[in-house]
Design an enzyme around this catalytic site. Structure first.
Site, mmCIF file in Angstrom:
data_model
loop_
_atom_site.group_PDB
_atom_site.id
_atom_site.type_symbol
_atom_site.label_atom_id
_atom_site.label_comp_id
_atom_site.label_asym_id
_atom_site.label_seq_id
_atom_site.Cartn_x
_atom_site.Cartn_y
_atom_site.Cartn_z
ATOM 1 N N ASP A 195 -45.390 37.674 -16.644
ATOM 2 C CA ASP A 195 -44.272 37.870 -15.716
ATOM 3 C C ASP A 195 -44.483 39.168 -14.933
ATOM 4 O O ASP A 195 -44.531 40.243 -15.526
ATOM 5 C CB ASP A 195 -42.978 37.960 -16.550
ATOM 6 N N GLU A 247 -34.925 33.787 -11.549
ATOM 7 C CA GLU A 247 -33.903 34.653 -12.163
ATOM 8 C C GLU A 247 -33.148 35.481 -11.125
ATOM 9 O O GLU A 247 -32.057 35.972 -11.413
ATOM 10 C CB GLU A 247 -34.527 35.554 -13.235
ATOM 11 N N ASP A 270 -30.565 32.168 -14.461
ATOM 12 C CA ASP A 270 -29.927 32.918 -15.538
ATOM 13 C C ASP A 270 -28.477 32.457 -15.593
ATOM 14 O O ASP A 270 -27.744 32.570 -14.599
ATOM 15 C CB ASP A 270 -30.013 34.424 -15.273
ATOM 16 N N GLU A 330 -36.095 31.487 -23.901
ATOM 17 C CA GLU A 330 -36.531 32.872 -23.793
ATOM 18 C C GLU A 330 -35.775 33.715 -24.828
ATOM 19 O O GLU A 330 -34.559 33.859 -24.745
ATOM 20 C CB GLU A 330 -36.279 33.430 -22.395
HETATM 21 MG MG MG Z 1 -38.719 37.321 -15.691
#
Ligand code: MG
Length: 385
Positions: A195, A247, A270, A330
């Site tokens: 990421d 996100e 998210d 996650e």
């Molecule tokens: Mg991320």
């Protein structure tokens, strides 16, 4: 009938800061939302984003709109909030505020109806969700020490039973390349993801994406700035690795624009920011229409974690087959006592897997006494006042 809406702005100063491609964290901040109805039932939610701003948005703008309304009508209440701020807040922290309210309404609705949030989301298609470990952030250390620290941290997660790990990249090109190769050498059989938190320009992302593909990484997360959705397609045409992002994106409308570029294989809303868990279901439908799977971004406390667990428990995998690759949750393992110590009822990962709560609502409950210790500002709005 909604009787009161309270917010709790929580803060914890970290003993050691940790960083990613954009900045270092030295405090953890969370905004918790509490919605109480006239029977005394309580729903909890949380907002991702700048806590002082979302707190003000809820207390002064959205809470007065929702007082006295039926909490079971969560779809109608979402539309009510959306239309009331459409002219000036289609995206950003105001949508983060709506997200926390939506999460709290869903928790409350589940409790009032006696069903879990995954049942409200269509029902569970799995009772356990496998996780990937998020961590391995940067520290203020010389390069060789930092690489060693990250590898040791990763080893700890593997020993705990995690079979998938996501590293942070986007520090600088030399460091990133070294880390990508070292992680694969150390963990040949582990699923690895990387990421960059939108750190690269297109040529850099092509270079890193090619290296990730050569070392069998499973996805390349936020390779590029979210400001240029068409660039994701340009990158996807040049690298042989799935691109994950989302996100920073919000609402079904935002995701439609992002995903229609054809460059994104994994959408990452998210649930505490994208518009809330019910908006995330609409994002999932938009993604499904394009053959894309949603794997939520998950940061914050047990409330966002539980929301993501229910979301994944009720997720079908595109395109579907008898033995699908299970979607990954996650699991943020960076230090956060507001996630790990504040909940009387919490979700724990065991052997890299979490059990989906079956109790009414989200299935996690904060402890008010512990929450008080982290609370730096509380707001209370009551019906009629
Ligand atoms: Mg991320």
């Amino acid at each position: 009938m909604i009787e009161s809406i309270n917010t709790y702005r929580l803060q914890h100063t970290l003993e050691e800061s940790f960083g990613f491609s954009q900045w270092h964290y030295d405090t953890r901040n969370n905004l918790i939302v509490e919605i109480v109805d006239d029977s005394g039932a309580v729903g909890w939610g949380e907002c991702y984003g700048p806590a002082a701003i979302t707190q003000c948005a809820i207390d002064t703008f959205y809470a007065p709109l929702l007082m006295g309304c039926d909490p079971l009508k969560n779809e109608a209440l979402w539309q009510h909030c959306w239309r009331a701020s459409l002219d000036f807040a289609m995206k950003g922290p105001m949508m983060g505020a709506i997200s926390g309210l939506d999460m709290a309404l869903l928790d409350l609705k589940g409790k009032l109806l006696g069903v879990s949030v995954s049942e409200l989301m269509g029902g569970r298609v799995r009772d356990e969700v496998p996780c990937y470990a998020t961590g391995m952030y940067f520290r203020n250390q010389p390069k060789a020490d930092l690489l060693q620290t990250i590898l040791e941290e990763a080893s700890g997660y593997v020993e705990l039973g995690f079979e998938a790990l996501k590293i942070k990249i986007g520090k600088n090109m030399l460091f990133d390349k070294e880390l990508i190769v070292l992680m694969r050498e150390r963990f040949p059989a582990v699923r690895l993801m990387a990421d960059s938190n939108h750190a690269y320009d297109l040529p850099e992302a092509v270079e890193i994406g090619t290296l990730l593909a050569e070392h069998d990484y499973k996805w390349f997360e936020e390779p590029l700035s979210p400001a240029h959705p068409q660039r994701f397609r340009q990158l996807a045409d040049k690298v042989d690795i799935p691109i994950a992002t989302g996100e920073c994106e919000q609402t079904r409308f935002g995701f439609q624009t992002l995903l229609q570029t054809g460059g994104v294989q994994i959408a990452q809303p998210d649930l505490a920011y994208c518009g809330g868990p019910t908006e995330a279901l609409k994002i999932r439908t938009v993604a499904s229409s394009l053959g894309i799977n949603c794997v939520p971004h998950c940061w914050g406390t047990q409330l966002n974690l539980a929301s993501a667990v229910h979301f994944l428990a009720s997720a079908y995998v595109e395109p579907g087959r008898a033995e699908v690759s299970e979607p990954l949750l996650e699991k943020d393992l960076t230090p956060n006592p507001m996630r790990d110590e504040m909940f009387a009822v919490a979700i724990q990962a065991e052997n890299g897997c979490v059990k989906v709560p079956t109790t009414p609502g989200l299935g996690v409950e904060p402890s008010r006494t512990v929450m008080e210790k982290f609370c730096v500002q509380k707001t209370e709005k009551k019906n009629g006042r």
